[in-house]
Design a protein around this motif. Structure first.
Motif, PDB file in Angstrom:
ATOM      1  N   PHE A 188     -11.270 -18.622   3.401  1.00  0.00           N
ATOM      2  CA  PHE A 188     -12.086 -18.713   2.187  1.00  0.00           C
ATOM      3  C   PHE A 188     -11.572 -17.718   1.156  1.00  0.00           C
ATOM      4  N   ASP A 189     -10.372 -17.974   0.690  1.00  0.00           N
ATOM      5  CA  ASP A 189      -9.768 -17.103  -0.319  1.00  0.00           C
ATOM      6  C   ASP A 189     -10.261 -17.501  -1.710  1.00  0.00           C
ATOM      7  N   ALA A 190      -9.817 -16.744  -2.720  1.00  0.00           N
ATOM      8  CA  ALA A 190     -10.271 -17.002  -4.093  1.00  0.00           C
ATOM      9  C   ALA A 190      -9.925 -18.417  -4.552  1.00  0.00           C
ATOM     10  N   GLU A 191      -8.767 -18.907  -4.179  1.00  0.00           N
ATOM     11  CA  GLU A 191      -8.356 -20.259  -4.589  1.00  0.00           C
ATOM     12  C   GLU A 191      -9.280 -21.319  -3.997  1.00  0.00           C
ATOM     13  N   THR A 192      -9.620 -21.176  -2.731  1.00  0.00           N
ATOM     14  CA  THR A 192     -10.522 -22.129  -2.075  1.00  0.00           C
ATOM     15  C   THR A 192     -11.904 -22.077  -2.712  1.00  0.00           C
ATOM     16  N   ILE A 193     -12.398 -20.876  -2.936  1.00  0.00           N
ATOM     17  CA  ILE A 193     -13.707 -20.708  -3.564  1.00  0.00           C
ATOM     18  C   ILE A 193     -13.707 -21.343  -4.950  1.00  0.00           C
ATOM     19  N   ASP A 194     -12.654 -21.125  -5.712  1.00  0.00           N
ATOM     20  CA  ASP A 194     -12.570 -21.704  -7.062  1.00  0.00           C
ATOM     21  C   ASP A 194     -12.524 -23.226  -7.028  1.00  0.00           C
ATOM     22  N   GLU A 248     -14.594 -10.460  -8.730  1.00  0.00           N
ATOM     23  CA  GLU A 248     -14.358  -9.122  -9.246  1.00  0.00           C
ATOM     24  C   GLU A 248     -15.491  -8.149  -8.943  1.00  0.00           C
ATOM     25  N   LEU A 249     -16.717  -8.609  -9.065  1.00  0.00           N
ATOM     26  CA  LEU A 249     -17.851  -7.720  -8.828  1.00  0.00           C
ATOM     27  C   LEU A 249     -18.152  -7.578  -7.341  1.00  0.00           C
ATOM     28  N   LEU A 250     -18.362  -8.696  -6.666  1.00  0.00           N
ATOM     29  CA  LEU A 250     -18.714  -8.655  -5.242  1.00  0.00           C
ATOM     30  C   LEU A 250     -17.506  -8.655  -4.305  1.00  0.00           C
ATOM     31  N   ARG A 251     -16.360  -9.083  -4.825  1.00  0.00           N
ATOM     32  CA  ARG A 251     -15.124  -9.155  -4.039  1.00  0.00           C
ATOM     33  C   ARG A 251     -15.327  -9.974  -2.757  1.00  0.00           C
ATOM     34  N   VAL A 252     -15.929 -11.133  -2.923  1.00  0.00           N
ATOM     35  CA  VAL A 252     -16.268 -12.010  -1.796  1.00  0.00           C
ATOM     36  C   VAL A 252     -15.033 -12.411  -0.977  1.00  0.00           C
ATOM     37  N   PRO A 253     -13.910 -12.813  -1.580  1.00  0.00           N
ATOM     38  CA  PRO A 253     -12.751 -13.172  -0.751  1.00  0.00           C
ATOM     39  C   PRO A 253     -12.283 -12.023   0.149  1.00  0.00           C
ATOM     40  N   VAL A 254     -12.308 -10.810  -0.367  1.00  0.00           N
ATOM     41  CA  VAL A 254     -11.911  -9.644   0.438  1.00  0.00           C
ATOM     42  C   VAL A 254     -12.908  -9.423   1.566  1.00  0.00           C
ATOM     43  N   MET A 255     -14.187  -9.542   1.235  1.00  0.00           N
ATOM     44  CA  MET A 255     -15.231  -9.371   2.233  1.00  0.00           C
ATOM     45  C   MET A 255     -15.110 -10.421   3.338  1.00  0.00           C
ATOM     46  N   LEU A 256     -14.857 -11.676   2.956  1.00  0.00           N
ATOM     47  CA  LEU A 256     -14.720 -12.732   3.955  1.00  0.00           C
ATOM     48  C   LEU A 256     -13.483 -12.522   4.822  1.00  0.00           C
ATOM     49  N   GLU A 257     -12.405 -12.060   4.214  1.00  0.00           N
ATOM     50  CA  GLU A 257     -11.204 -11.774   5.007  1.00  0.00           C
ATOM     51  C   GLU A 257     -11.490 -10.653   5.998  1.00  0.00           C
ATOM     52  N   MET A 299     -27.874 -33.676 -24.090  1.00  0.00           N
ATOM     53  CA  MET A 299     -27.255 -32.374 -23.912  1.00  0.00           C
ATOM     54  C   MET A 299     -26.502 -32.351 -22.586  1.00  0.00           C
ATOM     55  N   SER A 300     -25.263 -31.953 -22.612  1.00  0.00           N
ATOM     56  CA  SER A 300     -24.479 -31.911 -21.385  1.00  0.00           C
ATOM     57  C   SER A 300     -24.529 -30.511 -20.770  1.00  0.00           C
ATOM     58  N   TYR A 301     -24.279 -30.469 -19.504  1.00  0.00           N
ATOM     59  CA  TYR A 301     -24.304 -29.204 -18.773  1.00  0.00           C
ATOM     60  C   TYR A 301     -22.878 -28.809 -18.422  1.00  0.00           C
ATOM     61  N   GLN A 302     -22.528 -27.579 -18.696  1.00  0.00           N
ATOM     62  CA  GLN A 302     -21.252 -27.009 -18.282  1.00  0.00           C
ATOM     63  C   GLN A 302     -21.544 -25.777 -17.441  1.00  0.00           C
ATOM     64  N   ILE A 303     -20.956 -25.716 -16.263  1.00  0.00           N
ATOM     65  CA  ILE A 303     -21.207 -24.554 -15.421  1.00  0.00           C
ATOM     66  C   ILE A 303     -20.574 -23.320 -16.061  1.00  0.00           C
ATOM     67  N   PRO A 304     -21.189 -22.174 -15.856  1.00  0.00           N
ATOM     68  CA  PRO A 304     -20.597 -20.931 -16.344  1.00  0.00           C
ATOM     69  C   PRO A 304     -19.541 -20.445 -15.345  1.00  0.00           C
ATOM     70  N   LEU A 305     -18.476 -21.217 -15.209  1.00  0.00           N
ATOM     71  CA  LEU A 305     -17.472 -20.988 -14.168  1.00  0.00           C
ATOM     72  C   LEU A 305     -16.884 -19.587 -14.217  1.00  0.00           C
ATOM     73  N   ARG A 306     -16.470 -19.146 -15.387  1.00  0.00           N
ATOM     74  CA  ARG A 306     -15.852 -17.816 -15.473  1.00  0.00           C
ATOM     75  C   ARG A 306     -16.832 -16.721 -15.086  1.00  0.00           C
ATOM     76  N   ASP A 307     -18.104 -16.865 -15.457  1.00  0.00           N
ATOM     77  CA  ASP A 307     -19.117 -15.880 -15.080  1.00  0.00           C
ATOM     78  C   ASP A 307     -19.286 -15.829 -13.565  1.00  0.00           C
ATOM     79  N   ILE A 308     -19.332 -17.007 -12.945  1.00  0.00           N
ATOM     80  CA  ILE A 308     -19.492 -17.073 -11.491  1.00  0.00           C
ATOM     81  C   ILE A 308     -18.264 -16.492 -10.799  1.00  0.00           C
ATOM     82  N   GLN A 309     -17.076 -16.824 -11.291  1.00  0.00           N
ATOM     83  CA  GLN A 309     -15.853 -16.280 -10.716  1.00  0.00           C
ATOM     84  C   GLN A 309     -15.828 -14.755 -10.845  1.00  0.00           C
ATOM     85  N   PHE A 310     -16.240 -14.240 -11.982  1.00  0.00           N
ATOM     86  CA  PHE A 310     -16.276 -12.785 -12.165  1.00  0.00           C
ATOM     87  C   PHE A 310     -17.186 -12.137 -11.124  1.00  0.00           C
ATOM     88  N   ILE A 311     -18.375 -12.694 -10.954  1.00  0.00           N
ATOM     89  CA  ILE A 311     -19.323 -12.115 -10.000  1.00  0.00           C
ATOM     90  C   ILE A 311     -18.771 -12.179  -8.577  1.00  0.00           C
TER      91      ILE A 311
END
Length: 134
Positions: A32-38, A16-25, A1-13
């Motif tokens: 540490f913008d969204a592109e770097t985090i991704d 969009e939910l926590l707005r981490v790039p805005v908070m870090l700015e 069984m292979s593992y795939q990260i839930p990338l879209r779920d993590i990106q959403f949290i």
């Protein structure tokens, strides 16, 4: 069984939910913008899928052992995976740049990708890997 990260779920949290790039700015860390985090999430997911997840079988089959006091022998592949983990800078990702780190904030997505890819790699299913501190 292979593992795939839930990338879209993590990106959403994070974005969009926590707005981490805005908070870090707002906290003075615009690098540490969204592109770097991704990019980091994608690379961490690839490492988890390709290096850590395949350790589930050997971890379950062989487990850890203590052939002599103070010496812990890990399952096949664990040392190589850890060497690659440290060589690629994952161990120091959250450390200060003055000590060779990237000052990337610790976050549950990074930890959860590693632990969900292979619980055995973190010693949660191999009791001998959880040695008491003396």
């Amino acid at each position: 069984m292979s593992y795939q990260i839930p990338l879209r779920d993590i990106q959403f949290i994070l974005h969009e939910l926590l707005r981490v790039p805005v908070m870090l700015e707002d906290c003075g860390q615009p690098e540490f913008d969204a592109e770097t985090i991704d990019q980091v999430l994608t690379a961490a997911g690839q490492f988890a899928s390709e290096v850590i997840a395949p350790l589930n079988g050997p971890g379950d089959e062989h487990g850890c052992s203590m052939p002599s006091p103070g010496v812990v022998q890990t399952p096949p592949g664990f040392k190589k995976a850890y060497d690659e983990f440290t060589k690629n800078g994952w161990a120091g990702l959250a450390c200060s740049p003055e000590f060779g780190g990237r000052a990337f904030r610790r976050s549950w997505p990074m930890r959860s990708m590693k632990s969900s890819a292979a619980r055995t790699w973190h010693g949660r299913r191999i009791p001998a890997c959880r040695m008491p501190r003396t």
